[in-house]
Design a protein around this motif. Sequence first.
Motif, PDB file in Angstrom:
ATOM      1  N   PRO A  59      52.121 102.975  19.030  1.00  0.00           N
ATOM      2  CA  PRO A  59      53.175 102.601  19.990  1.00  0.00           C
ATOM      3  C   PRO A  59      53.486 101.106  19.989  1.00  0.00           C
ATOM      4  N   LEU A  60      52.456 100.271  19.793  1.00  0.00           N
ATOM      5  CA  LEU A  60      52.683  98.829  19.723  1.00  0.00           C
ATOM      6  C   LEU A  60      53.538  98.481  18.512  1.00  0.00           C
ATOM      7  N   LEU A  61      53.212  99.064  17.361  1.00  0.00           N
ATOM      8  CA  LEU A  61      53.987  98.808  16.148  1.00  0.00           C
ATOM      9  C   LEU A  61      55.431  99.279  16.319  1.00  0.00           C
ATOM     10  N   LYS A  62      55.602 100.422  16.972  1.00  0.00           N
ATOM     11  CA  LYS A  62      56.948 100.956  17.207  1.00  0.00           C
ATOM     12  C   LYS A  62      57.740 100.021  18.112  1.00  0.00           C
ATOM     13  N   SER A  63      57.094  99.469  19.135  1.00  0.00           N
ATOM     14  CA  SER A  63      57.778  98.544  20.043  1.00  0.00           C
ATOM     15  C   SER A  63      58.175  97.258  19.320  1.00  0.00           C
ATOM     16  N   ILE A  64      57.292  96.759  18.445  1.00  0.00           N
ATOM     17  CA  ILE A  64      57.618  95.555  17.683  1.00  0.00           C
ATOM     18  C   ILE A  64      58.814  95.799  16.774  1.00  0.00           C
ATOM     19  N   ASN A  65      58.830  96.950  16.092  1.00  0.00           N
ATOM     20  CA  ASN A  65      59.947  97.275  15.203  1.00  0.00           C
ATOM     21  C   ASN A  65      61.248  97.454  15.979  1.00  0.00           C
ATOM     22  N   TYR A  66      61.155  98.042  17.181  1.00  0.00           N
ATOM     23  CA  TYR A  66      62.349  98.215  18.017  1.00  0.00           C
ATOM     24  C   TYR A  66      62.908  96.860  18.426  1.00  0.00           C
ATOM     25  N   PHE A  67      62.023  95.953  18.828  1.00  0.00           N
ATOM     26  CA  PHE A  67      62.453  94.610  19.210  1.00  0.00           C
ATOM     27  C   PHE A  67      63.088  93.885  18.021  1.00  0.00           C
ATOM     28  N   MET A  68      62.483  94.007  16.836  1.00  0.00           N
ATOM     29  CA  MET A  68      63.022  93.331  15.661  1.00  0.00           C
ATOM     30  C   MET A  68      64.382  93.900  15.273  1.00  0.00           C
ATOM     31  N   ALA A  69      64.565  95.204  15.449  1.00  0.00           N
ATOM     32  CA  ALA A  69      65.865  95.810  15.151  1.00  0.00           C
ATOM     33  C   ALA A  69      66.931  95.286  16.103  1.00  0.00           C
ATOM     34  N   GLN A  70      66.574  95.165  17.398  1.00  0.00           N
ATOM     35  CA  GLN A  70      67.516  94.608  18.365  1.00  0.00           C
ATOM     36  C   GLN A  70      67.860  93.159  18.021  1.00  0.00           C
ATOM     37  N   LEU A  71      66.847  92.389  17.662  1.00  0.00           N
ATOM     38  CA  LEU A  71      67.074  90.991  17.311  1.00  0.00           C
ATOM     39  C   LEU A  71      67.939  90.869  16.061  1.00  0.00           C
ATOM     40  N   ASP A  72      67.714  91.730  15.085  1.00  0.00           N
ATOM     41  CA  ASP A  72      68.512  91.712  13.861  1.00  0.00           C
ATOM     42  C   ASP A  72      69.974  92.024  14.163  1.00  0.00           C
ATOM     43  N   THR A  73      70.208  93.022  15.033  1.00  0.00           N
ATOM     44  CA  THR A  73      71.577  93.376  15.416  1.00  0.00           C
ATOM     45  C   THR A  73      72.250  92.223  16.149  1.00  0.00           C
ATOM     46  N   THR A  74      71.520  91.592  17.058  1.00  0.00           N
ATOM     47  CA  THR A  74      72.077  90.479  17.824  1.00  0.00           C
ATOM     48  C   THR A  74      72.426  89.301  16.922  1.00  0.00           C
ATOM     49  N   LEU A  75      71.531  88.969  15.999  1.00  0.00           N
ATOM     50  CA  LEU A  75      71.771  87.844  15.106  1.00  0.00           C
ATOM     51  C   LEU A  75      72.936  88.127  14.159  1.00  0.00           C
ATOM     52  N   SER A  76      73.015  89.360  13.656  1.00  0.00           N
ATOM     53  CA  SER A  76      74.124  89.719  12.768  1.00  0.00           C
ATOM     54  C   SER A  76      75.458  89.633  13.503  1.00  0.00           C
ATOM     55  N   ARG A  77      75.462  90.124  14.732  1.00  0.00           N
ATOM     56  CA  ARG A  77      76.687  90.058  15.534  1.00  0.00           C
ATOM     57  C   ARG A  77      77.058  88.613  15.828  1.00  0.00           C
ATOM     58  N   LEU A  78      76.047  87.781  16.111  1.00  0.00           N
ATOM     59  CA  LEU A  78      76.300  86.373  16.411  1.00  0.00           C
ATOM     60  C   LEU A  78      76.856  85.649  15.189  1.00  0.00           C
ATOM     61  N   LYS A  79      76.291  85.908  14.008  1.00  0.00           N
ATOM     62  CA  LYS A  79      76.788  85.266  12.787  1.00  0.00           C
ATOM     63  C   LYS A  79      78.239  85.651  12.522  1.00  0.00           C
ATOM     64  N   ARG A  80      78.522  86.947  12.654  1.00  0.00           N
ATOM     65  CA  ARG A  80      79.882  87.411  12.401  1.00  0.00           C
ATOM     66  C   ARG A  80      80.863  86.813  13.406  1.00  0.00           C
ATOM     67  N   PHE A  81      80.457  86.817  14.681  1.00  0.00           N
ATOM     68  CA  PHE A  81      81.340  86.284  15.709  1.00  0.00           C
ATOM     69  C   PHE A  81      81.548  84.784  15.538  1.00  0.00           C
ATOM     70  N   THR A  82      80.491  84.048  15.183  1.00  0.00           N
ATOM     71  CA  THR A  82      80.612  82.603  14.991  1.00  0.00           C
ATOM     72  C   THR A  82      81.570  82.281  13.859  1.00  0.00           C
ATOM     73  N   ALA A  83      81.468  83.033  12.769  1.00  0.00           N
ATOM     74  CA  ALA A  83      82.367  82.799  11.634  1.00  0.00           C
ATOM     75  C   ALA A  83      83.814  83.075  12.016  1.00  0.00           C
ATOM     76  N   GLU A  84      84.042  84.186  12.737  1.00  0.00           N
ATOM     77  CA  GLU A  84      85.396  84.529  13.144  1.00  0.00           C
ATOM     78  C   GLU A  84      85.931  83.517  14.158  1.00  0.00           C
ATOM     79  N   ALA A  85      85.065  83.101  15.095  1.00  0.00           N
ATOM     80  CA  ALA A  85      85.490  82.132  16.109  1.00  0.00           C
ATOM     81  C   ALA A  85      85.863  80.796  15.472  1.00  0.00           C
TER      82      ALA A  85
END
Length: 304
Positions: A59-85
């Motif tokens: 469960p700990l490993l699953k929680s870490i992977n879930y957090f990393m997936a959320q962080l990856d999505t947030t960073l990807s969205r931020l990069k795309r939005f920053t470039a467009e902005a």
Amino acid sequence: MSQMVLQFVTLFFFITLLLLLFVIWRVLQPLQAIKQAITERSPQELSPLEANVPSEIAPLLKSINYFMAQLDTTLSRLKRFTAEAAHQIRTPLAGLNSQAQNALDETDETLRQKQLQHILESSDVLSNTVNQLLNRATLTHRFQSHPFSPVSLDQLTKETCRELVVWALQQDVEMEYVGEVQATINGDEFALKQMLQNIIENAIKYSPKGGVVEVELMADSKKPAASWVLQFRDQGVGVPDQDKEHIFEYFYRSPDNFTSGTGIGLSIAKEVAEHHNARFHLKDNQPNGLIVEVIFPQHSEALL
């Protein structure tokens, strides 16, 4: 006899201690492996961790992977939005510079006045774009840090309509709030107000002179779940079916849309709605215009 008992107890104590240390080592070994795997990664590597761990650590490993997936999505969205902005800001800045230079060199006073008017219009577009980008940054922070609290949706909608009615009249557009129900939801009042302002301003902007924008809050008790429905009805040219699925994308502007705008407002509104577990629905108004519906479940929680 007592000496033998003491020796036995001492030996038993040391054996127990060694076994305990061995068990602790075995338990901590998977955690050390996870720590080592994270330490060896580059800051840009956010793919899921793969490690053979006991079921108790899974469960700990699953929680870490879930957090990393959320962080990856947030960073990807931020990069795309920053470039467009950055692109959206550079374009009007370049236009302002070009128009100002032309105005300096222009000797015809009539043409110079037109060029100065274009500079003012470009400046307004740039100012609106920057304000919308700052609003989005504020909302992104609030989504992560502000808990929900009870919000009177009908009172907030009425208040927002009252604040925009003068601007609507300046555009020769009439506003009407025709809702009669009272609704309280769990939400972020500041974010919801931003959503309401963006939708209403968009409806006013695309309404014809002498048009009417109607705002209505309704209760929908249909199955499978009861909902609150906020409806915004305008009498503009509407949105073609091929554009309906795109108008919530950041900086999207229809090729047939010649009205000035940033292409950000409805995207922000959709993010606020999704944060409140609400959904958008677009349909054609009769005889012309667009109806924007925001559908809130009557018992909603934040989507984190």
